[in-house]
Design a protein around this motif. Structure first.
Motif, PDB file in Angstrom:
ATOM      1  N   ARG A  42       1.072   9.832 -13.887  1.00 36.20           N
ATOM      2  CA  ARG A  42       0.294   8.667 -13.458  1.00 36.20           C
ATOM      3  C   ARG A  42       0.475   8.478 -11.960  1.00 36.20           C
ATOM      4  O   ARG A  42       1.596   8.454 -11.449  1.00 36.20           O
ATOM      5  CB  ARG A  42       0.747   7.397 -14.181  1.00 36.20           C
ATOM      6  CG  ARG A  42      -0.147   6.181 -13.882  1.00 36.20           C
ATOM      7  CD  ARG A  42       0.507   4.895 -14.355  1.00 36.20           C
ATOM      8  NE  ARG A  42      -0.388   3.753 -14.298  1.00 36.20           N
ATOM      9  CZ  ARG A  42      -0.752   3.107 -13.193  1.00 36.20           C
ATOM     10  NH1 ARG A  42      -0.293   3.508 -12.021  1.00 36.20           N
ATOM     11  NH2 ARG A  42      -1.577   2.079 -13.255  1.00 36.20           N
ATOM     12  N   SER A  43      -0.624   8.349 -11.256  1.00 32.46           N
ATOM     13  CA  SER A  43      -0.578   8.184  -9.802  1.00 32.46           C
ATOM     14  C   SER A  43       0.182   6.922  -9.416  1.00 32.46           C
ATOM     15  O   SER A  43       0.002   5.866 -10.025  1.00 32.46           O
ATOM     16  CB  SER A  43      -2.005   8.112  -9.249  1.00 32.46           C
ATOM     17  OG  SER A  43      -1.990   7.790  -7.879  1.00 32.46           O
ATOM     18  N   ILE A  44       1.050   7.034  -8.404  1.00 32.71           N
ATOM     19  CA  ILE A  44       1.769   5.854  -7.906  1.00 32.71           C
ATOM     20  C   ILE A  44       1.423   5.560  -6.443  1.00 32.71           C
ATOM     21  O   ILE A  44       1.989   4.657  -5.840  1.00 32.71           O
ATOM     22  CB  ILE A  44       3.304   6.015  -8.063  1.00 32.71           C
ATOM     23  CG1 ILE A  44       3.798   7.276  -7.351  1.00 32.71           C
ATOM     24  CG2 ILE A  44       3.689   6.004  -9.530  1.00 32.71           C
ATOM     25  CD1 ILE A  44       5.313   7.442  -7.377  1.00 32.71           C
ATOM     26  N   ASP A  45       0.495   6.338  -5.876  1.00 34.73           N
ATOM     27  CA  ASP A  45       0.115   6.095  -4.478  1.00 34.73           C
ATOM     28  C   ASP A  45      -1.395   5.939  -4.310  1.00 34.73           C
ATOM     29  O   ASP A  45      -1.914   6.040  -3.200  1.00 34.73           O
ATOM     30  CB  ASP A  45       0.631   7.218  -3.573  1.00 34.73           C
ATOM     31  CG  ASP A  45       0.021   8.570  -3.925  1.00 34.73           C
ATOM     32  OD1 ASP A  45      -0.798   8.644  -4.871  1.00 34.73           O
ATOM     33  OD2 ASP A  45       0.353   9.572  -3.243  1.00 34.73           O
ATOM     34  N   GLY A  46      -2.099   5.708  -5.431  1.00 32.77           N
ATOM     35  CA  GLY A  46      -3.545   5.507  -5.355  1.00 32.77           C
ATOM     36  C   GLY A  46      -4.359   6.775  -5.434  1.00 32.77           C
ATOM     37  O   GLY A  46      -5.595   6.729  -5.446  1.00 32.77           O
TER      38      GLY A  46
END
Length: 206
Positions: A42-46
């Protein structure tokens, strides 16, 4: 490096090696006996897409995999009931809240192979896909699959939230979710509700 590339952990492009999972929160994906066969991130920086999975490999095929099945199977076997949701966070939130018979279809359509996996320990399946149009369309397709495999199926509707993860963060989320399970809608009523949605049943055309 060759093994990492075959497993989809890294990719090669014009002589450069990089990971599609950089800057992502990682979720191991297990087969039915608990071996790690893939990963989700899951992306954590957009970065888009928001979620990404390992590519299909000889070990991993989405259609043959249910997320968290080895953790959920003891509860499924004990109760005879499996809750099927869409994603990792729904499953993790449900297990944390005590609904340990939950698995996820990994964001794909519920497949005949997944239904066959559940038949080993479940006689009843409660489908709880997102309340948006895509989720409801997936639920309708899943009903056909489950019916062909002889499972007793019902649809869970979560009121006031898009998905179980969102609901379980509410103060009385656990009780609301249990109520939603207790009032799961049978197949006939679910299909009828979908057929009459947006139609004026007091009119001849409706």
């Amino acid at each position: 490096e060759d093994s990492l590339a075959r497993a989809g952990i890294v990719q090669r492009h014009e002589g450069r090696v990089f990971s599609p999972f950089a800057n992502r929160l990682m979720f191991p994906i297990w087969d039915s006996v608990g071996n790690v066969i893939a990963f989700g991130g899951r992306s954590i920086d957009g970065t888009m897409p928001k979620y990404t999975n390992s590519p299909e490999t000889p070990l991993f095929a989405k259609r043959r995999t249910l997320y968290a099945l080895p953790m959920a199977e003891p509860s499924i076997r004990k109760s005879g009931i499996a809750i099927v949701v869409e994603g990792y966070m729904d499953t993790i939130s449900l297990h944390a809240a005590g609904f340990t018979n939950a698995v996820a279809s990994l964001g794909t359509a519920f497949t005949e192979e997944q239904a066959t996996l559940l038949r080993r320990s479940a006689s009843r399946v409660l489908l709880n896909f997102d309340s948006d149009e895509a989720g409801q369309r997936a639920a309708r397709l899943a009903l056909n699959i489950a019916d062909r495999t002889g499972l007793d199926v019902a649809v869970v509707r979560v009121e006031g939230a898009k998905d179980p993860d969102e609901l379980l963060h509410e103060p009385s989320g656990n009780q609301q979710y249990q109520s939603a399970l207790d009032h799961a809608i049978d197949v006939g009523d679910f299909l009828m509700d979908g057929a009459i949605a947006g139609k004026d049943m007091a009119s001849v055309s409706g």
